[in-house]
Design a protein around this motif. Structure first.
Motif, PDB file in Angstrom:
ATOM      1  N   LEU A   1      15.723  16.266 -15.633  1.00 46.98           N
ATOM      2  CA  LEU A   1      14.947  15.949 -16.835  1.00 46.98           C
ATOM      3  C   LEU A   1      13.528  16.506 -16.762  1.00 46.98           C
ATOM      4  CD1 LEU A   1      15.939  12.325 -17.919  1.00 46.98           C
ATOM      5  CD2 LEU A   1      16.237  14.448 -19.189  1.00 46.98           C
ATOM      6  N   LYS A   2      12.959  16.555 -15.569  1.00 50.43           N
ATOM      7  CA  LYS A   2      11.611  17.116 -15.427  1.00 50.43           C
ATOM      8  C   LYS A   2      11.577  18.571 -15.874  1.00 50.43           C
ATOM      9  CE  LYS A   2       9.894  16.533 -11.347  1.00 50.43           C
ATOM     10  NZ  LYS A   2       9.465  16.140 -10.007  1.00 50.43           N
ATOM     11  N   THR A   3      12.662  19.295 -15.681  1.00 50.51           N
ATOM     12  CA  THR A   3      12.680  20.708 -16.060  1.00 50.51           C
ATOM     13  C   THR A   3      13.207  20.942 -17.478  1.00 50.51           C
ATOM     14  OG1 THR A   3      14.849  21.024 -15.041  1.00 50.51           O
ATOM     15  CG2 THR A   3      12.913  21.482 -13.682  1.00 50.51           C
ATOM     16  N   SER A   4      13.981  20.013 -18.016  1.00 46.65           N
ATOM     17  CA  SER A   4      14.605  20.249 -19.321  1.00 46.65           C
ATOM     18  C   SER A   4      13.979  19.461 -20.469  1.00 46.65           C
ATOM     19  CB  SER A   4      16.098  19.912 -19.254  1.00 46.65           C
ATOM     20  OG  SER A   4      16.278  18.518 -19.066  1.00 46.65           O
ATOM     21  N   ASN A   5      13.139  18.477 -20.166  1.00 43.81           N
ATOM     22  CA  ASN A   5      12.592  17.616 -21.214  1.00 43.81           C
ATOM     23  C   ASN A   5      11.076  17.539 -21.040  1.00 43.81           C
ATOM     24  OD1 ASN A   5      11.639  15.211 -22.549  1.00 43.81           O
ATOM     25  ND2 ASN A   5      13.748  14.488 -22.680  1.00 43.81           N
ATOM     26  N   ALA A   6      10.352  18.201 -21.932  1.00 48.91           N
ATOM     27  CA  ALA A   6       8.887  18.269 -21.815  1.00 48.91           C
ATOM     28  C   ALA A   6       8.243  16.888 -21.918  1.00 48.91           C
ATOM     29  CB  ALA A   6       8.320  19.202 -22.876  1.00 48.91           C
ATOM     30  N   HIS A   7       8.768  16.035 -22.785  1.00 44.66           N
ATOM     31  CA  HIS A   7       8.203  14.686 -22.927  1.00 44.66           C
ATOM     32  C   HIS A   7       8.372  13.912 -21.621  1.00 44.66           C
ATOM     33  CE1 HIS A   7       7.008  10.896 -24.673  1.00 44.66           C
ATOM     34  NE2 HIS A   7       8.159  10.364 -24.307  1.00 44.66           N
ATOM     35  N   PHE A   8       9.562  13.971 -21.046  1.00 44.45           N
ATOM     36  CA  PHE A   8       9.815  13.296 -19.770  1.00 44.45           C
ATOM     37  C   PHE A   8       8.881  13.843 -18.691  1.00 44.45           C
ATOM     38  CE2 PHE A   8      11.955  12.673 -15.702  1.00 44.45           C
ATOM     39  CZ  PHE A   8      12.287  11.332 -15.777  1.00 44.45           C
TER      40      PHE A   8
ATOM     41  N   ASN B   1       0.822  -1.206   0.000  1.00 43.51           N
ATOM     42  CA  ASN B   1       0.000   0.000   0.000  1.00 43.51           C
ATOM     43  C   ASN B   1       0.858   1.258   0.000  1.00 43.51           C
ATOM     44  OD1 ASN B   1      -2.354  -1.449  -0.018  1.00 43.51           O
ATOM     45  ND2 ASN B   1      -2.524  -1.509   2.187  1.00 43.51           N
ATOM     46  N   THR B   2       2.136   1.093  -0.259  1.00 44.15           N
ATOM     47  CA  THR B   2       3.047   2.221  -0.295  1.00 44.15           C
ATOM     48  C   THR B   2       3.123   2.764  -1.716  1.00 44.15           C
ATOM     49  OG1 THR B   2       4.361   1.152   1.419  1.00 44.15           O
ATOM     50  CG2 THR B   2       5.412   2.941   0.196  1.00 44.15           C
ATOM     51  N   PRO B   3       2.961   4.072  -1.892  1.00 45.38           N
ATOM     52  CA  PRO B   3       3.087   4.635  -3.234  1.00 45.38           C
ATOM     53  C   PRO B   3       4.478   4.384  -3.808  1.00 45.38           C
ATOM     54  CG  PRO B   3       2.196   6.250  -1.704  1.00 45.38           C
ATOM     55  CD  PRO B   3       2.628   5.064  -0.892  1.00 45.38           C
ATOM     56  N   HIS B   4       4.553   4.166  -5.083  1.00 47.78           N
ATOM     57  CA  HIS B   4       5.817   3.893  -5.765  1.00 47.78           C
ATOM     58  C   HIS B   4       6.334   5.174  -6.395  1.00 47.78           C
ATOM     59  CE1 HIS B   4       5.640  -0.624  -5.788  1.00 47.78           C
ATOM     60  NE2 HIS B   4       4.413  -0.308  -5.440  1.00 47.78           N
ATOM     61  N   GLU B   5       6.908   6.044  -5.589  1.00 46.59           N
ATOM     62  CA  GLU B   5       7.459   7.287  -6.125  1.00 46.59           C
ATOM     63  C   GLU B   5       8.754   6.970  -6.862  1.00 46.59           C
ATOM     64  OE1 GLU B   5       5.844  10.083  -6.182  1.00 46.59           O
ATOM     65  OE2 GLU B   5       4.241   9.274  -4.942  1.00 46.59           O
ATOM     66  N   LEU B   6       8.926   7.560  -8.026  1.00 43.47           N
ATOM     67  CA  LEU B   6      10.076   7.250  -8.863  1.00 43.47           C
ATOM     68  C   LEU B   6      11.395   7.584  -8.175  1.00 43.47           C
ATOM     69  CD1 LEU B   6      10.084   5.992 -11.653  1.00 43.47           C
ATOM     70  CD2 LEU B   6      10.433   8.251 -12.602  1.00 43.47           C
ATOM     71  N   SER B   7      11.465   8.714  -7.505  1.00 46.59           N
ATOM     72  CA  SER B   7      12.715   9.090  -6.833  1.00 46.59           C
ATOM     73  C   SER B   7      13.032   8.174  -5.656  1.00 46.59           C
ATOM     74  CB  SER B   7      12.676  10.544  -6.381  1.00 46.59           C
ATOM     75  OG  SER B   7      11.578  10.759  -5.529  1.00 46.59           O
TER      76      SER B   7
ATOM     77  N   ALA C   1      17.870  10.447  -8.531  1.00 47.45           N
ATOM     78  CA  ALA C   1      17.006  11.554  -8.104  1.00 47.45           C
ATOM     79  C   ALA C   1      17.403  12.875  -8.749  1.00 47.45           C
ATOM     80  CB  ALA C   1      17.005  11.671  -6.585  1.00 47.45           C
ATOM     81  N   ASP C   2      18.696  13.174  -8.822  1.00 46.09           N
ATOM     82  CA  ASP C   2      19.137  14.428  -9.434  1.00 46.09           C
ATOM     83  C   ASP C   2      18.801  14.457 -10.919  1.00 46.09           C
ATOM     84  OD1 ASP C   2      20.111  15.351  -7.031  1.00 46.09           O
ATOM     85  OD2 ASP C   2      22.182  14.727  -7.441  1.00 46.09           O
TER      86      ASP C   2
END
Length: 80
Positions: free
Chosen positions: A22-29, A3-9, A16-17
């Protein structure tokens, strides 16, 4: 079943870095990440009976989440 969420980081702390960059530099990602988080929240709500659904529907959501997670991971390691 967890029941624990699967956060990607949390699943890939060593990336994590790169996830953040990539979240800020790649719109598709970034769009894929948002879709992953939406699916992740939906699975978590189903697993904790906040929004119950049948087992087959939960299994399908988990499969979609895993496929998306795999795609995100591939993007992360491709930019190594």
């Amino acid at each position: 079943m967890s029941n624990t969420p699967h956060e990607l980081s949390a699943d890939f702390p060593e990336l994590a870095d790169k996830i953040s960059a990539l979240k800020t530099s790649n719109a598709h990602f970034a769009r894929q990440m948002e879709e992953y988080h939406e699916l992740n929240r939906e699975v978590h709500r189903a697993e904790t009976d906040v929004e119950p659904m049948d087992d087959l529907a939960q299994a399908e959501l988990r499969k979609k989440r895993m496929a998306l997670k795999d795609a995100l991971y591939q993007m992360l390691i491709a930019t190594a």
